[in-house]
Design a protein around this motif. Structure first.
Motif, PDB file in Angstrom:
ATOM      1  N   PRO A 641       0.835  -1.203   0.000  1.00  0.00           N
ATOM      2  CA  PRO A 641       0.000   0.000   0.000  1.00  0.00           C
ATOM      3  C   PRO A 641       0.872   1.256   0.000  1.00  0.00           C
ATOM      4  N   PRO A 642       0.666   2.160  -0.943  1.00  0.00           N
ATOM      5  CA  PRO A 642       1.480   3.383  -0.974  1.00  0.00           C
ATOM      6  C   PRO A 642       1.168   4.279   0.210  1.00  0.00           C
ATOM      7  N   SER A 643       2.062   5.197   0.492  1.00  0.00           N
ATOM      8  CA  SER A 643       1.880   6.083   1.652  1.00  0.00           C
ATOM      9  C   SER A 643       0.598   6.882   1.530  1.00  0.00           C
ATOM     10  N   ASN A 644       0.224   7.270   0.324  1.00  0.00           N
ATOM     11  CA  ASN A 644      -1.010   8.037   0.145  1.00  0.00           C
ATOM     12  C   ASN A 644      -2.236   7.235   0.562  1.00  0.00           C
ATOM     13  N   TYR A 645      -2.151   5.916   0.395  1.00  0.00           N
ATOM     14  CA  TYR A 645      -3.278   5.081   0.801  1.00  0.00           C
ATOM     15  C   TYR A 645      -3.500   5.191   2.305  1.00  0.00           C
ATOM     16  N   HIS A 646      -2.421   5.139   3.060  1.00  0.00           N
ATOM     17  CA  HIS A 646      -2.553   5.226   4.518  1.00  0.00           C
ATOM     18  C   HIS A 646      -3.008   6.618   4.954  1.00  0.00           C
TER      19      HIS A 646
END
Length: 722
Positions: A641-646
């Motif tokens: 999961p990319p940082s933007n997802y979190h």
């Protein structure tokens, strides 16, 4: 008289070979990622050289024969371009058909057809391709530049013919040709300046935004004789400035500024060399006659043809490394040398002279069948005009015709090569799904069922709601006042759910319908590509007007929920918008802005007896078209999961919790465990391909999640059963 037209400079100049050598080197190094940030400008240099050389050939023919043979011109272009292009295209199709699964292979077939009909650039525009940022470029994408050239040369010989007919004298012919070139250059620059800002992807491939580069080369040819007698000092300084612009521009001008104004310095530099540097003894001219540079220039066409397919095919199987880049460069040089020696040169040689007896026989035959000069000219011009119209129709069809013209799924289904969709799998429980994800994350080979799905993972395997023609996903810029919606279940059902958001929301509709329709619900859906349900301004296209269009689209989605008196509103969008906030906010600031925007949306949709559920899309990962080949392993498609997802996950969950404290029945479903185990997110689970592209659920996977979604909604107590 036309016979007195001064013959343009000799058709072959060593300096032109040197310029071509520079240009093709820039392009190849750019595509290899070798640090030449503006190397794509090499194509613009080719355009200007082409205009000069072709116009010189046409005017030379007028000077020697008093006319232009349009059939002869067409035959020379075919011999020059077709054999090598056909060989490279055939080799590319064999390689991609062997290595790639059907969806990407059929896209390559469509590109080959568009290239063969001289409309590859318009095909790419119609497909929404991005030359500089496309993660899955076609190996034949670079043939767009040949399409632009040949579209120009369908019309340019007619201009010269008309100039000869109307002008008749040397001076008038040159003035008419120069006038058309100047007008074309001016109009094209205006169009390029406008489209580069408003539609950067389309402007890159657009014929009208590139015509000024070719037309300037044509103008240089007309003016070259006039400038022959300039003082040697001026010619030396001008050619020196031209060479400097040629060398410096690719190193300092970013390719995303093309075609305007980024190409201007290199094009002007090329023009200066063509006007003042040909045949000179000064250092700039001698530098361009450097033997290795000329060797590359003579083989520049083959180098250009081979390098891009080699790069795309090789990097589809493995990551680009310095060693791979060197191997590709070596293979490009080797194949180009062979192609030049055994294909280009033989086909460009003039036919062997006939014996005197055969010449007399052929002359007598031609005398009996030859049309009058006037009839011949009219017939040739009619044929050329017809060719212009036919290619124009192909171009319009690519951009304005049915979307299926650019859809590989349509081509494959027409040929009967798409297997019927497999029957839906039994929806797993959450525990079963978790075990499937764990097994898929450790898989070393593609299961047979998944390989079959990869061979059928066309756009037709996306949920039907995502179809641009029959579904309920819309382009926010082109949407109508009453957009088309999708409906499942009994139209008179007492309970109504509405699914809204961007295209990710449309991808969820099989799961939502599968979860709610059996319980007696009606489900309606409406989505707009690239437009979040969150009340923020984002510009994924880089254009402010897109954010304005999304605000209008968001209002339309909210209005649908109110008009239908929805009992349940499910909202979904992707993580792709977070980096494109108009405010420029990043990380923590972006999270706060997204949280505030989500809270505003939840309040705007709140109504008595209405539940609001945020349903996140799966984490973005590599598209199957990028990470899968017939030789690759499933591990090539694993993602995290990319940082933007979190950031988005935290923002929306906090917004839903805050809204509940104010009396809004808002909830957030954490779907991350449905797609990932720990930090590993595989491309498949069990017998289901999770994503059909980088971020959208496949129809099969969306249906498989229906029971898990129903259980999640049950736990939230938002789906009364009636």
């Amino acid at each position: 008289m036309t016979s007195r037209l001064t013959t343009p400079p000799h058709k072959h100049h060593a300096e032109i070979d040197g310029i071509r050598g520079l240009a093709v080197s820039f392009v190849v190094l750019f595509h290899l990622g070798a640090g030449v940030r503006g190397g794509a400008v090499g194509v613009d240099i080719f355009f200007t050289i082409s205009g000069f050389v072709i116009t010189a050939a046409l005017l030379r023919e007028v000077a020697s024969t008093g006319r232009v043979s349009l059939p002869g011109f067409a035959a020379r272009r075919i011999r020059r371009l077709l054999p090598a292009a056909a060989v490279v295209t055939a080799a590319t199709l064999v390689a991609t058909g062997t290595l790639w699964f059907q969806p990407r292979f059929f896209q390559t077939i469509l590109d080959a057809f568009a290239a063969a009909t001289l409309v590859e650039n318009w095909h790419l525009i119609g497909a929404g391709a991005s030359y500089l940022h496309d993660p899955t470029p076609s190996p034949l994408q670079h043939l767009w530049s040949l399409a632009v050239e040949e579209q120009f040369y369908l019309a340019w010989p007619l201009v010269v013919v008309l100039a000869v007919v109307v002008g008749r004298s040397r001076r008038r012919i040159l003035l008419l040709v120069a006038g058309v070139a100047i007008l074309t250059t001016a109009v094209s620059i205006v169009v390029a300046a406008s489209l580069t800002v408003s539609s950067p992807n389309a402007s890159y491939f657009n014929t009208t935004t590139r015509l000024w580069e070719i037309a300037l080369g044509c103008l240089c040819c007309v003016a070259s004789n006039r400038l022959r007698h300039l003082p040697a000092t001026i010619r030396t300084w001008a050619s020196s400035a031209g060479v400097a612009l040629l060398v410096v521009t690719p190193l300092v001008v970013p390719s995303d500024s093309l075609p305007w104004p980024g190409a201007a310095p290199a094009v002007v530099g090329t023009a200066l060399v063509l006007l003042c540097g040909l045949g000179g003894s000064a250092l700039p001219s001698r530098a361009l006659r450097f033997a290795p540079l000329r060797w590359l220039g003579l083989r520049s066409y083959s180098l250009y043809l081979w390098h891009f397919p080699l790069i795309v095919v090789a990097t589809s199987a493995t990551d680009m490394t310095p060693a791979l880049a060197l191997a590709i460069a070596a293979a490009t040089l080797f194949l180009s040398a062979l192609t030049y020696r055994y294909i280009e040169v033989p086909f460009q040689r003039p036919r062997r002279a006939l014996s005197p007896d055969r010449t007399r026989n052929r002359t007598r035959t031609r005398t009996r069948t030859r049309l009058s000069p006037r009839a011949t000219a009219i017939t040739a011009m009619a044929a050329s005009t017809t060719a212009v119209l036919v290619v124009g129709c192909f171009a319009v069809a690519q951009v304005r015709g049915p979307g299926k013209l650019g859809d590989p799924a349509f081509a494959a289904s027409t040929l009967g090569l798409i297997d019927p969709a497999p029957p839906p799998s039994t929806p797993p429980t959450l525990d079963e799904l978790r075990r499937q994800l764990t097994k898929a994350s450790a898989a070393r080979f593609w299961p047979a069922e998944i390989r079959s799905q990869l061979d059928s993972a066309f756009t037709s395997r996306l949920p039907p709601a995502m179809d641009n023609d029959s579904g309920c996903r819309h382009n926010p810029v082109e949407s109508t006042q009453i957009p088309r919606t999708c409906t499942w279940g009994d139209p008179k059902a007492s309970r109504r759910a509405v699914v809204i958001g961007d295209s990710s929301a449309a991808a969820w509709t099989p799961a939502v319908a599968g979860a709610l329709v059996p319980l007696g619900w009606r489900v309606d859906a409406l989505s707009f590509s690239g437009c979040s349900f969150v009340s923020v301004s984002a510009t994924p296209t880089g254009q402010p007007w897109f954010a304005k269009a999304c605000r209008a689209s968001r209002d339309t989605m909210f209005r649908l929920a109110r008009q239908l008196s929805a009992d349940l509103v499910l909202l979904s969008d992707s993580t792709n918008l977070l980096p494109f906030l108009e405010s420029g906010a990043q990380r923590d600031a972006a999270e706060r802005e997204w949280r505030d925007g989500t809270t505003e949306t939840l309040r705007a949709l709140d109504a008595p007896d209405r539940a609001l559920v945020l349903l996140p899309a799966p984490p973005k990962g590599p598209s199957p078209a990028i990470c899968t080949t017939r030789l690759s392993a499933p591990s090539a498609c694993l993602a995290s999961p990319p940082s933007n997802y979190h950031l988005k996950r935290d923002a929306e969950s906090k917004a839903a919790a805050a809204a509940r404290k104010t009396g809004v029945d808002a909830h957030y479903i954490d779907t991350l465990p449905w797609f990932c185990t720990g930090t590993r997110c595989p491309l498949f689970a069990g017998t289901n391909l999770i994503r059909a592209d980088a971020s959208h659920l496949s129809e099969r996977m969306s249906r498989a999640l229906s029971d898990i979604l129903r259980e999640a909604l049950d736990r939230l107590d938002v789906v009364p059963r009636r």
